[in-house]
Design a protein around this motif. Structure first.
Motif, PDB file in Angstrom:
ATOM      1  N   CYS A   1       6.076   5.145  -4.665  1.00 44.96           N
ATOM      2  CA  CYS A   1       6.176   5.669  -6.022  1.00 44.96           C
ATOM      3  C   CYS A   1       5.238   6.869  -6.181  1.00 44.96           C
ATOM      4  O   CYS A   1       4.043   6.747  -5.913  1.00 44.96           O
ATOM      5  CB  CYS A   1       5.786   4.606  -7.051  1.00 44.96           C
ATOM      6  SG  CYS A   1       6.652   3.032  -6.896  1.00 44.96           S
TER       7      CYS A   1
ATOM      8  N   PRO B   1       4.683   8.768  -9.425  1.00 44.35           N
ATOM      9  CA  PRO B   1       5.230   8.646 -10.773  1.00 44.35           C
ATOM     10  C   PRO B   1       5.140   9.882 -11.650  1.00 44.35           C
ATOM     11  O   PRO B   1       5.849   9.977 -12.650  1.00 44.35           O
ATOM     12  CB  PRO B   1       4.395   7.511 -11.367  1.00 44.35           C
ATOM     13  CG  PRO B   1       3.092   7.587 -10.628  1.00 44.35           C
ATOM     14  CD  PRO B   1       3.450   7.994  -9.245  1.00 44.35           C
TER      15      PRO B   1
ATOM     16  N   THR C   1       9.203   2.350 -15.160  1.00 36.51           N
ATOM     17  CA  THR C   1       7.984   1.619 -14.819  1.00 36.51           C
ATOM     18  C   THR C   1       8.089   0.155 -15.225  1.00 36.51           C
ATOM     19  O   THR C   1       7.725  -0.755 -14.453  1.00 36.51           O
ATOM     20  CB  THR C   1       6.770   2.276 -15.498  1.00 36.51           C
ATOM     21  OG1 THR C   1       6.697   3.653 -15.118  1.00 36.51           O
ATOM     22  CG2 THR C   1       5.478   1.574 -15.102  1.00 36.51           C
TER      23      THR C   1
ATOM     24  N   TRP D   1       1.815   2.887  -5.597  1.00 37.78           N
ATOM     25  CA  TRP D   1       1.833   3.807  -6.750  1.00 37.78           C
ATOM     26  C   TRP D   1       0.897   4.979  -6.433  1.00 37.78           C
ATOM     27  O   TRP D   1      -0.294   4.931  -6.675  1.00 37.78           O
ATOM     28  CB  TRP D   1       1.370   3.032  -7.978  1.00 37.78           C
ATOM     29  CG  TRP D   1       1.603   3.655  -9.311  1.00 37.78           C
ATOM     30  CD1 TRP D   1       0.699   4.323 -10.081  1.00 37.78           C
ATOM     31  CD2 TRP D   1       2.818   3.612 -10.081  1.00 37.78           C
ATOM     32  NE1 TRP D   1       1.267   4.707 -11.269  1.00 37.78           N
ATOM     33  CE2 TRP D   1       2.571   4.287 -11.294  1.00 37.78           C
ATOM     34  CE3 TRP D   1       4.089   3.084  -9.848  1.00 37.78           C
ATOM     35  CZ2 TRP D   1       3.547   4.427 -12.281  1.00 37.78           C
ATOM     36  CZ3 TRP D   1       5.057   3.226 -10.823  1.00 37.78           C
ATOM     37  CH2 TRP D   1       4.785   3.889 -12.025  1.00 37.78           C
TER      38      TRP D   1
ATOM     39  N   ASP E   1      -0.470   8.170  -7.303  1.00 35.82           N
ATOM     40  CA  ASP E   1      -0.628   9.040  -8.479  1.00 35.82           C
ATOM     41  C   ASP E   1      -1.243  10.376  -8.055  1.00 35.82           C
ATOM     42  O   ASP E   1      -2.263  10.828  -8.597  1.00 35.82           O
ATOM     43  CB  ASP E   1      -1.507   8.337  -9.513  1.00 35.82           C
ATOM     44  CG  ASP E   1      -1.212   8.778 -10.940  1.00 35.82           C
ATOM     45  OD1 ASP E   1      -0.408   9.712 -11.112  1.00 35.82           O
ATOM     46  OD2 ASP E   1      -1.780   8.189 -11.867  1.00 35.82           O
TER      47      ASP E   1
ATOM     48  N   VAL F   1       0.951   1.424 -14.910  1.00 34.01           N
ATOM     49  CA  VAL F   1       1.718   0.449 -14.129  1.00 34.01           C
ATOM     50  C   VAL F   1       1.002  -0.893 -14.041  1.00 34.01           C
ATOM     51  O   VAL F   1       1.649  -1.953 -14.006  1.00 34.01           O
ATOM     52  CB  VAL F   1       2.032   1.016 -12.728  1.00 34.01           C
ATOM     53  CG1 VAL F   1       0.768   1.118 -11.879  1.00 34.01           C
ATOM     54  CG2 VAL F   1       3.085   0.166 -12.029  1.00 34.01           C
TER      55      VAL F   1
ATOM     56  N   ALA G   1       1.126  -4.088  -8.182  1.00 35.52           N
ATOM     57  CA  ALA G   1       0.927  -2.648  -7.948  1.00 35.52           C
ATOM     58  C   ALA G   1      -0.382  -2.355  -7.235  1.00 35.52           C
ATOM     59  O   ALA G   1      -1.433  -2.903  -7.593  1.00 35.52           O
ATOM     60  CB  ALA G   1       0.975  -1.887  -9.271  1.00 35.52           C
TER      61      ALA G   1
ATOM     62  N   VAL H   1      -2.537   1.044  -6.751  1.00 27.93           N
ATOM     63  CA  VAL H   1      -2.633   2.408  -7.281  1.00 27.93           C
ATOM     64  C   VAL H   1      -3.549   3.241  -6.383  1.00 27.93           C
ATOM     65  O   VAL H   1      -4.648   2.803  -6.026  1.00 27.93           O
ATOM     66  CB  VAL H   1      -3.167   2.399  -8.726  1.00 27.93           C
ATOM     67  CG1 VAL H   1      -3.380   3.823  -9.234  1.00 27.93           C
ATOM     68  CG2 VAL H   1      -2.210   1.634  -9.641  1.00 27.93           C
TER      69      VAL H   1
END
Length: 414
Positions: A175, A177, A192, A208, A210, A227, A240, A242
């Motif tokens: 992901c 996002p 999401t 995830w 970012d 998320v 998740a 991150v």
């Protein structure tokens, strides 16, 4: 090299210039790196003693310097206890997270963690076009990749949900996002929510990434969907992982990265990383904390990045509008942030366009790189990276790309 103000009108004229231009990777330009040169010049002033007196030259603090965790928490809008300050690249954290999962498993809703590698097959969903280095990690570690179609608001969730519903071998999805690499898509709250709540394997994970949370090309600053809150609300608090970093914010090769997740996942991460390190580079973390300081300081720095980057993206768009507007089957993205433009050629023309560009002295990302195993089924996608060359070079390179594409189209018509 100096560039003539005259503009080539044919591919042959562009080729005759014998240029050497590289648009293959989304690297910050020297001018962008200079914005954070104080990290080098001010290293001595930053010192080696942390806020609480800890000597950052020594071993220790496996979760990172407390103030570096707090900075990450402020930037990611998460509790500091759920943020680990780690090395200089989120890519290495993603690699390690997947490797750890394969070797040891992850906290599971079904009970004890079971190594993913113990399963007969391990698969990942790969929104495509997507980030080639995500796919390289999967390929290197032997994880089967399933291409998932992308929409403007994220992956096609009907496809994703159908894939994971009855297939426990699918353990995760990549992901990006906000300003997805390379399409520039901004994932919606609905996407999401569906990712967080969909039925999936009990040890399924959202990776995830970012990466472009702060990389806006307009005055707007859209926020990445939360998320972790969405997963918690859906009853899957550990779903998740991150990842974020300052790699394209400060010094690309000497930045600061964070891993963030649920308390259970953070404990899992620290247990696994304790085997390979006695603590991260806390001197670098201290320098970054004292340079970046807070979100307001970071936003001001990113405004200066935008002043360098936006004219380059505009130059590519201007050339494409002049050369390619109205050409059947040709379209391109106009991203609001991130580092890439996606150019879509008529089916069957992308690889030939890259070959022609290379013959004319212009290095592009290989066609198909944004798809699992390097295979674009329609041979139509091209990833354009305008960040590194100078503005004049970017404009000229865009001419070369457009002329190469037009020649490729012409060749197929004959």
């Amino acid at each position: 090299m100096p560039i003539s103000p005259s503009v080539p009108t044919t591919w042959e004229q562009f080729r005759a210039r014998r240029m050497k231009l590289d648009m293959s990777r989304g690297k910050p330009s020297p001018e962008q790196l200079d914005l954070s040169h104080a990290l080098i010049d001010g290293a001595a002033d930053a010192g080696h003693v942390a806020r609480d007196g800890f000597d950052c030259r020594n071993y220790g603090l496996p979760a990172g310097l407390p103030e570096a965790r707090e900075l990450g928490a402020e930037l990611l809008e998460l509790p500091a206890a759920q943020v680990v300050a780690a090395g200089n690249s989120s890519l290495e954290l993603m690699h390690d997270a997947l490797a750890f999962a394969l070797l040891y498993g992850v906290p599971s809703e079904a009970g004890d963690a079971m190594p993913w590698r113990g399963a007969r097959d391990v698969a990942f969903l790969c929104p495509s076009p997507g980030y080639d280095r995500h796919f390289a990690i999967c390929e290197a570690l032997g994880v089967r990749m399933i291409a998932a179609p992308m929409n403007d608001d994220g992956p096609d969730m009907d496809f994703v949900e159908a894939q994971v519903r009855d297939d426990p071998s699918i353990k995760g999805i990549w992901c990006v996002p906000l300003y997805s690499n390379p399409t520039g898509a901004i994932w919606s709250e609905d996407v999401t929510r569906r990712l967080a709540s969909m039925p999936a394997a009990p040890d399924f994970r959202l990776f995830w990434d970012d990466a472009y949370r702060f990389h806006h090309l307009t005055g707007e600053r859209p926020r990445t969907p939360d998320v972790l809150a969405a997963c918690d609300a859906a009853g899957h608090p550990d779903r998740a992982f991150v990842f974020a970093s300052l790699s394209k914010v400060t010094l690309a090769g000497s930045a600061l990265a964070w891993f963030a997740s649920s308390p259970r996942n953070v404990a899992w991460w620290l247990k696994r990383t304790a085997v390979r390190t006695i603590g991260p580079d806390k001197l670098n973390q201290l320098r970054h904390v004292r340079f970046v300081r807070d979100r307001a300081t970071l936003d001001a720095l990113m405004d200066r990045h935008r002043a360098i980057l936006k004219p380059k993206f505009d130059a590519v768009d201007d050339v494409f509008r002049a050369r390619l507007a109205g050409i059947a089957g040709v379209r391109w993205t106009r991203p609001r942030g991130g580092y890439f433009i996606s150019l879509y050629a008529p089916e069957g023309n992308a690889r030939r366009t890259v070959e022609l560009a290379a013959d004319a002295g212009l290095v592009l990302t290989p066609a198909g790189a944004a798809f699992p195993y390097g295979v674009d089924p329609s041979d139509s996608h091209l990833r354009i990276a305008p960040s590194f060359p100078s503005l004049d070079e970017v404009a000229l390179a865009a001419e070369g790309i457009a002329l190469s594409l037009l020649k490729a189209i012409d060749e197929r018509r004959r």
